[in-house]
Scaffold this active site. Sequence first.
Site, PDB file in Angstrom:
ATOM      1  N   ARG A  60      -1.091  -1.114  -8.952  1.00  0.00           N
ATOM      2  CA  ARG A  60      -2.547  -0.220  -8.343  1.00  0.00           C
ATOM      3  C   ARG A  60      -2.585   1.069  -8.143  1.00  0.00           C
ATOM      4  O   ARG A  60      -1.627   1.514  -8.274  1.00  0.00           O
ATOM      5  CB  ARG A  60      -2.653  -0.719  -7.116  1.00  0.00           C
TER       6      ARG A  60
ATOM      7  N   ASP B 242       0.951  -0.909  -0.296  1.00  0.00           N
ATOM      8  CA  ASP B 242       0.527  -0.225   0.259  1.00  0.00           C
ATOM      9  C   ASP B 242       0.552   1.299   0.367  1.00  0.00           C
ATOM     10  O   ASP B 242       2.027   1.479   0.061  1.00  0.00           O
ATOM     11  CB  ASP B 242      -0.747  -0.058   1.150  1.00  0.00           C
TER      12      ASP B 242
HETATM   13  C1  LIG Z   1      -8.457  -1.425  -3.700  1.00  0.00           C
HETATM   14  C2  LIG Z   1      -8.594   0.088  -2.731  1.00  0.00           C
HETATM   15  C3  LIG Z   1      -6.667   0.455  -2.640  1.00  0.00           C
HETATM   16  C4  LIG Z   1      -6.499   1.252  -2.685  1.00  0.00           C
HETATM   17  N1  LIG Z   1      -4.954   1.610  -1.687  1.00  0.00           N
HETATM   18  C5  LIG Z   1      -4.552   2.811  -1.247  1.00  0.00           C
HETATM   19  C6  LIG Z   1      -3.746   2.791  -1.130  1.00  0.00           C
HETATM   20  O1  LIG Z   1      -2.998   2.209  -1.259  1.00  0.00           O
HETATM   21  N2  LIG Z   1      -3.205   4.764  -0.727  1.00  0.00           N
HETATM   22  C7  LIG Z   1      -3.969   5.513  -0.949  1.00  0.00           C
HETATM   23  O2  LIG Z   1      -3.817   6.392  -0.339  1.00  0.00           O
HETATM   24  N3  LIG Z   1      -5.528   4.691  -1.085  1.00  0.00           N
HETATM   25  C8  LIG Z   1      -5.833   3.355  -1.787  1.00  0.00           C
HETATM   26  N4  LIG Z   1      -6.756   3.532  -2.292  1.00  0.00           N
HETATM   27  C9  LIG Z   1      -8.129   4.868  -1.568  1.00  0.00           C
HETATM   28  C10 LIG Z   1      -8.014   5.652  -3.381  1.00  0.00           C
HETATM   29  O3  LIG Z   1      -6.812   6.188  -3.332  1.00  0.00           O
HETATM   30  C11 LIG Z   1      -9.573   6.582  -2.861  1.00  0.00           C
HETATM   31  O4  LIG Z   1      -9.393   7.491  -2.232  1.00  0.00           O
HETATM   32  C12 LIG Z   1     -10.801   6.694  -2.859  1.00  0.00           C
HETATM   33  O5  LIG Z   1     -10.500   4.771  -3.798  1.00  0.00           O
HETATM   34  C13 LIG Z   1     -11.835   6.887  -3.369  1.00  0.00           C
HETATM   35  O6  LIG Z   1     -11.713   7.615  -4.753  1.00  0.00           O
HETATM   36  P1  LIG Z   1     -12.230   6.763  -6.362  1.00  0.00           P
HETATM   37  O7  LIG Z   1     -11.883   6.769  -6.784  1.00  0.00           O
HETATM   38  O8  LIG Z   1     -13.126   5.581  -5.877  1.00  0.00           O
HETATM   39  O9  LIG Z   1     -13.649   7.919  -6.433  1.00  0.00           O
HETATM   40  P2  LIG Z   1     -13.893   9.466  -5.598  1.00  0.00           P
HETATM   41  O10 LIG Z   1     -12.813  10.793  -6.409  1.00  0.00           O
HETATM   42  O11 LIG Z   1     -14.148   9.128  -4.186  1.00  0.00           O
HETATM   43  O12 LIG Z   1     -15.571   9.407  -5.597  1.00  0.00           O
HETATM   44  C14 LIG Z   1     -15.459   9.323  -7.416  1.00  0.00           C
HETATM   45  C15 LIG Z   1     -16.908   8.941  -7.555  1.00  0.00           C
HETATM   46  O13 LIG Z   1     -17.127   7.726  -7.486  1.00  0.00           O
HETATM   47  C16 LIG Z   1     -18.463   7.125  -7.285  1.00  0.00           C
HETATM   48  N5  LIG Z   1     -17.972   6.998  -5.725  1.00  0.00           N
HETATM   49  C17 LIG Z   1     -17.255   6.525  -4.895  1.00  0.00           C
HETATM   50  N6  LIG Z   1     -17.950   6.445  -3.761  1.00  0.00           N
HETATM   51  C18 LIG Z   1     -18.804   5.858  -3.818  1.00  0.00           C
HETATM   52  C19 LIG Z   1     -20.028   5.243  -2.752  1.00  0.00           C
HETATM   53  N7  LIG Z   1     -19.287   4.576  -1.616  1.00  0.00           N
HETATM   54  N8  LIG Z   1     -20.683   4.822  -3.494  1.00  0.00           N
HETATM   55  C20 LIG Z   1     -21.442   4.962  -4.575  1.00  0.00           C
HETATM   56  N9  LIG Z   1     -20.438   5.465  -5.861  1.00  0.00           N
HETATM   57  C21 LIG Z   1     -19.682   6.147  -4.879  1.00  0.00           C
HETATM   58  C22 LIG Z   1     -19.438   8.508  -7.272  1.00  0.00           C
HETATM   59  O14 LIG Z   1     -19.815   8.805  -8.019  1.00  0.00           O
HETATM   60  C23 LIG Z   1     -18.125   9.291  -6.694  1.00  0.00           C
HETATM   61  O15 LIG Z   1     -18.318  10.564  -7.747  1.00  0.00           O
HETATM   62  C24 LIG Z   1      -7.685   2.045  -1.932  1.00  0.00           C
HETATM   63  C25 LIG Z   1      -8.352   2.543  -3.230  1.00  0.00           C
HETATM   64  C26 LIG Z   1      -8.823   1.215  -3.654  1.00  0.00           C
HETATM   65  C27 LIG Z   1     -10.426   1.086  -4.413  1.00  0.00           C
END
Ligand SMILES: Cc1cc2nc3c(=O)[nH]c(=O)nc-3n(C[C@H](O)[C@H](O)[C@H](O)COP(=O)(O)OP(=O)(O)OC[C@H]3O[C@@H](n4cnc5c(N)ncnc54)[C@H](O)[C@@H]3O)c2cc1C
Length: 306
Positions: A182, A132
């Site tokens: 990732r 991560d």
């Molecule tokens: C598998 C995985 C591993 C990760 N590992 C790390 C890591 O190692 N380090 C790190 O800093 N971050 C990590 N993250 C977190 C990541 O950086 C984001 O903070 C988090 O995923 C939110 O960004 P997003 O791209 O999902 O969408 P966002 O920018 O939060 O949302 C964009 C759009 O997605 C849709 N959406 C988002 N959430 C929801 C919901 N709950 N229900 C319905 N629709 C929704 C909506 O349409 C929203 O407008 C990880 C995320 C994932 C999925």
Amino acid sequence: MLRSVILAASRSSQVERLVATAPYTRDVVRRFVAGAATDDALRATRVLVDDGLAVTLDHLGEDTVTPEQATATRDEYLRLLKMLAGAGLTPAAEVSVKLSALGQMFDEQLAYDNARAICAAADAAGTTVTLDMEDHTTTDSTLEVLGRLRKDFPSTGAVLQAYLRRTESDCRELAYAGSRVRLCKGAYKEPESVAYQSTREVDRSYVRCMNILMSGDGYPMLATHDPRMIAIGEDRARWFDRGPERFEFQMLYGIRPEEQARLAGEGYTVRTYVPYGDQWYGYLMRRLAERPANLVFFGRALVSRK
Ligand SMILES: Cc1cc2nc3c(=O)[nH]c(=O)nc-3n(C[C@H](O)[C@H](O)[C@H](O)COP(=O)(O)OP(=O)(O)OC[C@H]3O[C@@H](n4cnc5c(N)ncnc54)[C@H](O)[C@@H]3O)c2cc1C
């Protein structure tokens, strides 16, 4: 202001007791965390794998401050990997590891040694490890450790955060054959000097990084719940002729489960990131504190399964 309030709450045992005993807390925690015990993690993994999803398991806990804590975390991963292999859940399930939980904050060599032991156990279990990525002060150290681990365990996965200005260049460096990367947007509060601040800038960076990874020679892992990013990912998969064995989508446990099922149903590889362990309070609160927008993120997940 909101961030300070949540951060203060994350350190208060009184607030923890209040949150832990509040009427809806169990439902919220159960929605996002598989459970406290290793058996809970295995049970959740079994259900997801039976539903056609791949899994990456994260033992909750980070910012370890003593060598004993770091060793305990390492040992939990070793136990988990043995149990996953024994249950026939590898290679469908792999593990995600935070170097800060292995001692990175006070002894990088110790964190490397612990990570190396976990990589060796994963290799023996027939699966892989992804490191991560945490806040930007750890990026160089984490990529350095990654490089050392990949010498013996080339399938060790990296995480790159699209909100960092440096990430396009890191994507170019890591888009080589066999390199699992990732791509996420990034979850920490970062200064303008190192990170894009607006949603629009972060999304644009995510697409540029995705283009580099999907057109490169490595194995991209697109971690996002964002419908626009997912649609662009599907488009790039068609354009660059990447089948389910050459890239994957990743989402968090409890977030958009129907979308995870839809993508898996369409033949994509979809991996669910499953946190487990009893340190869920700190996990949820720190996520909120690092990025108050996550209040909406978690809240939205509670009312929506799409
Ligand atoms: C598998 C995985 C591993 C990760 N590992 C790390 C890591 O190692 N380090 C790190 O800093 N971050 C990590 N993250 C977190 C990541 O950086 C984001 O903070 C988090 O995923 C939110 O960004 P997003 O791209 O999902 O969408 P966002 O920018 O939060 O949302 C964009 C759009 O997605 C849709 N959406 C988002 N959430 C929801 C919901 N709950 N229900 C319905 N629709 C929704 C909506 O349409 C929203 O407008 C990880 C995320 C994932 C999925």
